[in-house]
Motif scaffolding. Sequence first.
Motif, PDB file in Angstrom:
ATOM      1  N   THR A 103       0.955  -1.150  -0.041  1.00 31.90           N
ATOM      2  CA  THR A 103       0.041  -0.200   0.020  1.00 31.90           C
ATOM      3  C   THR A 103       0.732   1.355  -0.117  1.00 31.90           C
ATOM      4  O   THR A 103       0.600   2.160  -0.717  1.00 31.90           O
ATOM      5  N   VAL A 104       1.967   1.359   0.934  1.00 26.60           N
ATOM      6  CA  VAL A 104       2.718   2.477   0.938  1.00 26.60           C
ATOM      7  C   VAL A 104       3.613   2.855  -0.463  1.00 26.60           C
ATOM      8  O   VAL A 104       3.811   3.821  -0.694  1.00 26.60           O
ATOM      9  N   GLN A 105       4.038   1.664  -0.977  1.00 25.94           N
ATOM     10  CA  GLN A 105       4.845   1.755  -2.272  1.00 25.94           C
ATOM     11  C   GLN A 105       3.838   2.139  -3.200  1.00 25.94           C
ATOM     12  O   GLN A 105       4.404   3.110  -4.262  1.00 25.94           O
ATOM     13  N   GLU A 106       2.654   1.835  -3.530  1.00 24.73           N
ATOM     14  CA  GLU A 106       1.572   2.169  -4.554  1.00 24.73           C
ATOM     15  C   GLU A 106       1.573   3.918  -4.100  1.00 24.73           C
ATOM     16  O   GLU A 106       1.234   4.572  -5.236  1.00 24.73           O
ATOM     17  N   LEU A 107       1.113   4.030  -2.908  1.00 23.42           N
ATOM     18  CA  LEU A 107       0.824   5.446  -2.782  1.00 23.42           C
ATOM     19  C   LEU A 107       2.058   6.347  -3.132  1.00 23.42           C
ATOM     20  O   LEU A 107       1.874   7.582  -3.740  1.00 23.42           O
ATOM     21  N   ALA A 108       3.335   5.941  -2.669  1.00 20.33           N
ATOM     22  CA  ALA A 108       4.307   6.943  -3.262  1.00 20.33           C
ATOM     23  C   ALA A 108       4.580   6.963  -4.704  1.00 20.33           C
ATOM     24  O   ALA A 108       4.748   7.877  -5.152  1.00 20.33           O
ATOM     25  N   GLN A 109       4.376   5.859  -5.387  1.00 18.82           N
ATOM     26  CA  GLN A 109       4.310   5.847  -6.846  1.00 18.82           C
ATOM     27  C   GLN A 109       3.518   6.746  -7.394  1.00 18.82           C
ATOM     28  O   GLN A 109       3.520   7.647  -8.570  1.00 18.82           O
ATOM     29  N   LYS A 110       2.030   6.738  -6.864  1.00 14.98           N
ATOM     30  CA  LYS A 110       1.144   7.680  -7.374  1.00 14.98           C
ATOM     31  C   LYS A 110       1.529   9.202  -7.120  1.00 14.98           C
ATOM     32  O   LYS A 110       0.956  10.067  -7.809  1.00 14.98           O
ATOM     33  N   ALA A 111       2.020   9.304  -5.917  1.00 12.80           N
ATOM     34  CA  ALA A 111       2.341  10.748  -5.594  1.00 12.80           C
ATOM     35  C   ALA A 111       3.793  11.074  -6.146  1.00 12.80           C
ATOM     36  O   ALA A 111       4.103  12.234  -5.758  1.00 12.80           O
ATOM     37  N   ASP A 112       4.407  10.332  -6.764  1.00 14.33           N
ATOM     38  CA  ASP A 112       5.810  10.472  -7.311  1.00 14.33           C
ATOM     39  C   ASP A 112       6.779  10.889  -6.396  1.00 14.33           C
ATOM     40  O   ASP A 112       7.796  11.756  -6.351  1.00 14.33           O
ATOM     41  N   ASP A 113       6.390  10.021  -5.337  1.00 12.94           N
ATOM     42  CA  ASP A 113       7.351  10.435  -3.910  1.00 12.94           C
ATOM     43  C   ASP A 113       8.537   9.099  -4.146  1.00 12.94           C
ATOM     44  O   ASP A 113       8.337   8.211  -4.960  1.00 12.94           O
ATOM     45  N   PRO A 114       9.583   9.298  -3.292  1.00 10.85           N
ATOM     46  CA  PRO A 114      10.691   8.049  -3.332  1.00 10.85           C
ATOM     47  C   PRO A 114       9.962   7.104  -2.513  1.00 10.85           C
ATOM     48  O   PRO A 114       9.185   7.217  -1.547  1.00 10.85           O
ATOM     49  N   VAL A 115      10.270   5.757  -3.136  1.00  8.41           N
ATOM     50  CA  VAL A 115       9.697   4.481  -2.661  1.00  8.41           C
ATOM     51  C   VAL A 115      10.528   3.890  -1.424  1.00  8.41           C
ATOM     52  O   VAL A 115      11.750   3.760  -1.778  1.00  8.41           O
ATOM     53  N   TYR A 116       9.608   3.766  -0.295  1.00  6.32           N
ATOM     54  CA  TYR A 116      10.391   2.933   0.769  1.00  6.32           C
ATOM     55  C   TYR A 116      10.597   1.666   0.535  1.00  6.32           C
ATOM     56  O   TYR A 116       9.959   0.847  -0.049  1.00  6.32           O
ATOM     57  N   LYS A 117      12.031   1.122   0.695  1.00  4.80           N
ATOM     58  CA  LYS A 117      12.360  -0.115   0.175  1.00  4.80           C
ATOM     59  C   LYS A 117      12.958  -0.860   1.773  1.00  4.80           C
ATOM     60  O   LYS A 117      13.367  -2.051   1.651  1.00  4.80           O
TER      61      LYS A 117
END
Length: 304
Positions: A103-117
């Motif tokens: 969920t967090v990674q999909e939200l980051a991609q939609k917001a064009d934010d860096p993706v938490y790994k």
Amino acid sequence: MAKVAYYPGCALEGSGGPYDRSTRALVKALGLEMVNLRDYSCCGAMEVKNVHPMLQTYLSARNLAIASEQMGLDAVMAPCNGCYHNLKKAEFELATSDKAMQTVQELAQKADDPVYKGDVRTLHLLEWLMEELGPEGIKQRLTKSLNGIKIANYYGCMYTRPRQIFPEKDQGPGSESSYQPHFMDDLLAASGAVNVDYPLKTACCGGAHTLSDADTSTQLVLNLLQSAEDSGAEVIATECPTCHSGLEMHQVRAEKEFGIKTQVKVLYFTQLLGLAMGLSPRKLGIHENVSDSIDFLKEKGIIG
């Protein structure tokens, strides 16, 4: 020595200004290196989880991802207990829940934010100082002494609870304890202070209720202040801007509303360590505290 991303959060750039200034001055004096976290957002504080718990997790993960993905750093240092707690909670949730991570990674991609790994960790300032220097490293850098002032070290409730989000604690010698935290005690003792046995060092100060139920917060703070004085403390050392503000404001309110006056001074542990490094009270923001400690520090021979 390892460089970390410095996350002041909202409080250290507002009511916790003296904590921010004393942290920056102390870190520089100790020869450590930190860089400001770029374009950071609020960690969600106490309120955002009431809108949706995952929003708080996402905001904290975004801050961690900026450090690792945009700044190439593997650690974020947060001096605020609330920020530290929320970032650690996000670390735990995302390490133990594939659904939350997705969920967090999909939200980051939609917001064009860096993706938490998951390849970045959170440190409290206390942990960073212990990891990089420890009491012996502090002793080697002292230019003055705290001259045996009696200190009750107040850790607050969010530094150690809930235990499961702090897997590095309670790992035996050298690690922090969630039952009897001691890192602040260790560092201030190395600087010449005398730590007093203080039974409420992890009790709640009522910070989250100070607007909705001020009397309860004042009573909780009064318990802390009176317990510290009964233990022989002259100073309460703090490590959180919310706790610090609450102790100072409700100390005044307790006298005004309840007619109960306490004399114990309230100082950030960074201000106390900074004094032991020979930094000036003004550089450490001590003049900005509500609790006036200048005369006390002069009487103790800590400042001129």
